[in-house]
Design an enzyme around this catalytic site. Structure first.
Site, PDB file in Angstrom:
ATOM      1  N   SER A 271     -10.878 -41.868  75.815  1.00  0.00           N
ATOM      2  CA  SER A 271      -9.525 -42.405  75.985  1.00  0.00           C
ATOM      3  C   SER A 271      -9.236 -43.361  74.840  1.00  0.00           C
ATOM      4  O   SER A 271     -10.161 -43.922  74.242  1.00  0.00           O
ATOM      5  CB  SER A 271      -9.426 -43.181  77.305  1.00  0.00           C
TER       6      SER A 271
ATOM      7  N   TYR B  14     -12.480 -49.534  83.093  1.00  0.00           N
ATOM      8  CA  TYR B  14     -12.143 -48.202  82.549  1.00  0.00           C
ATOM      9  C   TYR B  14     -12.382 -48.185  81.039  1.00  0.00           C
ATOM     10  O   TYR B  14     -13.021 -47.275  80.508  1.00  0.00           O
ATOM     11  CB  TYR B  14     -10.669 -47.890  82.856  1.00  0.00           C
TER      12      TYR B  14
HETATM   13  N1  LIG Z   1      -3.655 -38.954  81.326  1.00  0.00           N
HETATM   14  C1  LIG Z   1      -3.903 -39.858  80.411  1.00  0.00           C
HETATM   15  O1  LIG Z   1      -3.000 -40.611  79.978  1.00  0.00           O
HETATM   16  C2  LIG Z   1      -5.291 -39.995  79.858  1.00  0.00           C
HETATM   17  C3  LIG Z   1      -5.439 -40.723  78.666  1.00  0.00           C
HETATM   18  C4  LIG Z   1      -6.716 -40.866  78.146  1.00  0.00           C
HETATM   19  C5  LIG Z   1      -7.795 -40.298  78.759  1.00  0.00           C
HETATM   20  N2  LIG Z   1      -7.626 -39.601  79.922  1.00  0.00           N
HETATM   21  C6  LIG Z   1      -8.817 -39.017  80.535  1.00  0.00           C
HETATM   22  O2  LIG Z   1      -8.576 -37.646  80.729  1.00  0.00           O
HETATM   23  C7  LIG Z   1      -9.424 -37.170  81.781  1.00  0.00           C
HETATM   24  C8  LIG Z   1      -8.584 -36.343  82.753  1.00  0.00           C
HETATM   25  O3  LIG Z   1      -7.667 -37.228  83.385  1.00  0.00           O
HETATM   26  P1  LIG Z   1      -6.204 -36.769  83.819  1.00  0.00           P
HETATM   27  O4  LIG Z   1      -5.252 -37.598  83.074  1.00  0.00           O
HETATM   28  O5  LIG Z   1      -6.104 -35.310  83.766  1.00  0.00           O
HETATM   29  O6  LIG Z   1      -6.199 -37.311  85.327  1.00  0.00           O
HETATM   30  P2  LIG Z   1      -6.228 -36.539  86.730  1.00  0.00           P
HETATM   31  O7  LIG Z   1      -5.095 -35.593  86.822  1.00  0.00           O
HETATM   32  O8  LIG Z   1      -6.344 -37.621  87.740  1.00  0.00           O
HETATM   33  O9  LIG Z   1      -7.563 -35.685  86.659  1.00  0.00           O
HETATM   34  C9  LIG Z   1      -8.838 -36.274  86.808  1.00  0.00           C
HETATM   35  C10 LIG Z   1      -9.819 -35.170  87.087  1.00  0.00           C
HETATM   36  O10 LIG Z   1     -11.140 -35.764  87.204  1.00  0.00           O
HETATM   37  C11 LIG Z   1     -11.754 -35.223  88.331  1.00  0.00           C
HETATM   38  N3  LIG Z   1     -12.706 -36.155  88.931  1.00  0.00           N
HETATM   39  C12 LIG Z   1     -12.507 -37.442  89.290  1.00  0.00           C
HETATM   40  N4  LIG Z   1     -13.627 -37.933  89.885  1.00  0.00           N
HETATM   41  C13 LIG Z   1     -14.528 -36.916  89.889  1.00  0.00           C
HETATM   42  C14 LIG Z   1     -15.840 -36.774  90.374  1.00  0.00           C
HETATM   43  N5  LIG Z   1     -16.482 -37.787  90.996  1.00  0.00           N
HETATM   44  N6  LIG Z   1     -16.482 -35.596  90.211  1.00  0.00           N
HETATM   45  C15 LIG Z   1     -15.851 -34.558  89.572  1.00  0.00           C
HETATM   46  N7  LIG Z   1     -14.617 -34.623  89.103  1.00  0.00           N
HETATM   47  C16 LIG Z   1     -13.950 -35.792  89.265  1.00  0.00           C
HETATM   48  C17 LIG Z   1     -10.627 -34.913  89.305  1.00  0.00           C
HETATM   49  O11 LIG Z   1     -11.052 -33.861  90.154  1.00  0.00           O
HETATM   50  P3  LIG Z   1     -11.374 -34.023  91.736  1.00  0.00           P
HETATM   51  O12 LIG Z   1     -10.654 -35.232  92.233  1.00  0.00           O
HETATM   52  O13 LIG Z   1     -10.883 -32.754  92.336  1.00  0.00           O
HETATM   53  O14 LIG Z   1     -12.862 -34.134  91.791  1.00  0.00           O
HETATM   54  C18 LIG Z   1      -9.527 -34.436  88.376  1.00  0.00           C
HETATM   55  O15 LIG Z   1      -9.644 -33.054  88.166  1.00  0.00           O
HETATM   56  C19 LIG Z   1     -10.052 -38.418  82.411  1.00  0.00           C
HETATM   57  O16 LIG Z   1     -11.374 -38.582  81.929  1.00  0.00           O
HETATM   58  C20 LIG Z   1      -9.159 -39.544  81.908  1.00  0.00           C
HETATM   59  O17 LIG Z   1      -9.826 -40.776  81.874  1.00  0.00           O
HETATM   60  C21 LIG Z   1      -6.401 -39.430  80.481  1.00  0.00           C
END
Ligand SMILES: NC(=O)c1ccc[n+]([C@@H]2O[C@H](COP(=O)([O-])OP(=O)(O)OC[C@H]3O[C@@H](n4cnc5c(N)ncnc54)[C@H](OP(=O)(O)O)[C@@H]3O)[C@@H](O)[C@H]2O)c1
Length: 253
Positions: free
Chosen positions: A146, A159
């Site tokens: 991130s 985080y």
């Molecule tokens: N969106 C942004 O602005 C942003 C920016 C920078 C980085 N990121 C990173 O991008 C990645 C994806 O995030 P997103 O934005 O797509 O958010 P999201 O829609 O909330 O997706 C998060 C994913 O992580 C999975 N997850 C959470 N806890 C887990 C666990 N204990 N075991 C297995 N899977 C788990 C969830 O699946 P389940 O709940 O079904 O297990 C979900 O599929 C994350 O690492 C986040 O930190 C996001």
């Protein structure tokens, strides 16, 4: 038109494919020829995604995964490898945000964020790399860190710490696994609209944040398509240990 890469014959494991970026990555990899193993805790969402990928002509395999449980990680990687095929590409994407002021963090809450974002990412990468190394096969591992790995934001201390660990892990693993032909890279996205931050952008704080960005906007999951394909493509053979910021300039100014 969009970006494309030839991933035919490749198998990709995507963690956190039940929503947001991971779901998009799975669709994009499948569209470009990879067979995708989609994982996460919410299996009903994986079933829907599998149906949609297959309806679009792709190939998908479902496996439940909780990245906070090393037994679950090892079972998932072993079952995917044995039942679906050897993994060529890992998108190490699972993560949680959990905005909380530093003074309010409990040890349990701290562990939850770290266990998901840092410890989980490490043991997923380890499980996949061990199989690649044992099989003498090259591979591509991309961890979704991130912008918070580099820039700090109020309310996201743990985080940010967990994502800094994931980014630094990338360089350490790249160094150890370069000789096995395993490329290990990380992406550091800025704000992209997904479930992790839904509700934020309609608030006064969210609107103020957007107004402060150079282009006064936040990203969409498809904005990362080109980068995820580049890092997954066998044609890209000279990148490992890279930690790439992809934020539309949000961190500038
Ligand atoms: N969106 C942004 O602005 C942003 C920016 C920078 C980085 N990121 C990173 O991008 C990645 C994806 O995030 P997103 O934005 O797509 O958010 P999201 O829609 O909330 O997706 C998060 C994913 O992580 C999975 N997850 C959470 N806890 C887990 C666990 N204990 N075991 C297995 N899977 C788990 C969830 O699946 P389940 O709940 O079904 O297990 C979900 O599929 C994350 O690492 C986040 O930190 C996001």
């Amino acid at each position: 038109m969009g970006f494309s890469a030839d991933l035919s014959g490749k198998i990709a494991l995507v963690t956190g494919a039940t929503s947001g970026l991971g779901e998009r990555f799975a669709r994009v990899l499948a569209k470009n020829g990879a067979a995708v193993a989609i994982t996460g805790r919410r299996v009903e969402r994986l079933e829907k995604l599998k149906t949609e990928i297959e309806a679009a002509g792709g190939k998908a395999f479902i496996h439940p995964l909780d990245v906070t449980d090393v037994g679950s990680i090892r079972a998932c990687v072993d079952n995917v490898w044995e039942q679906f095929g050897p993994i060529d590409i890992l998108i190490n994407n699972s993560g949680i945000g959990e905005p909380t002021l530093a003074t309010d963090f409990t040890p349990e809450h701290y562990d939850k964020v770290m266990d998901t974002n840092a410890r989980g990412a490490f043991f997923v990468a380890q499980a996949v790399a061990k199989r690649m190394i044992a099989a003498g096969r090259p591979g591509k591992i991309t961890t979704v860190a991130s912008l918070a790995a580099i820039d700090v934001v109020k309310g996201l201390s743990v985080y940010a710490m967990s994502k800094a660990a994931a980014a630094h892990m990338t360089r350490a693993l790249a160094l150890e696994w370069a000789r096995f032909g395993i490329d290990v890279n990380a992406i550091c996205p800025g704000y992209i609209v997904t479930e992790i931050n839904e509700g934020t952008w309609e608030t006064d704080l969210g609107k103020k944040m957007i107004a402060g960005f150079p282009r006064k906007r936040i990203g969409k999951p498809e904005d990362l398509d080109g980068l995820i394909l580049l890092l997954s493509s066998p044609d890209n053979g000279f990148m490992t240990g890279s930690v790439i910021v992809v934020d539309d300039g949000q961190s500038l100014g």
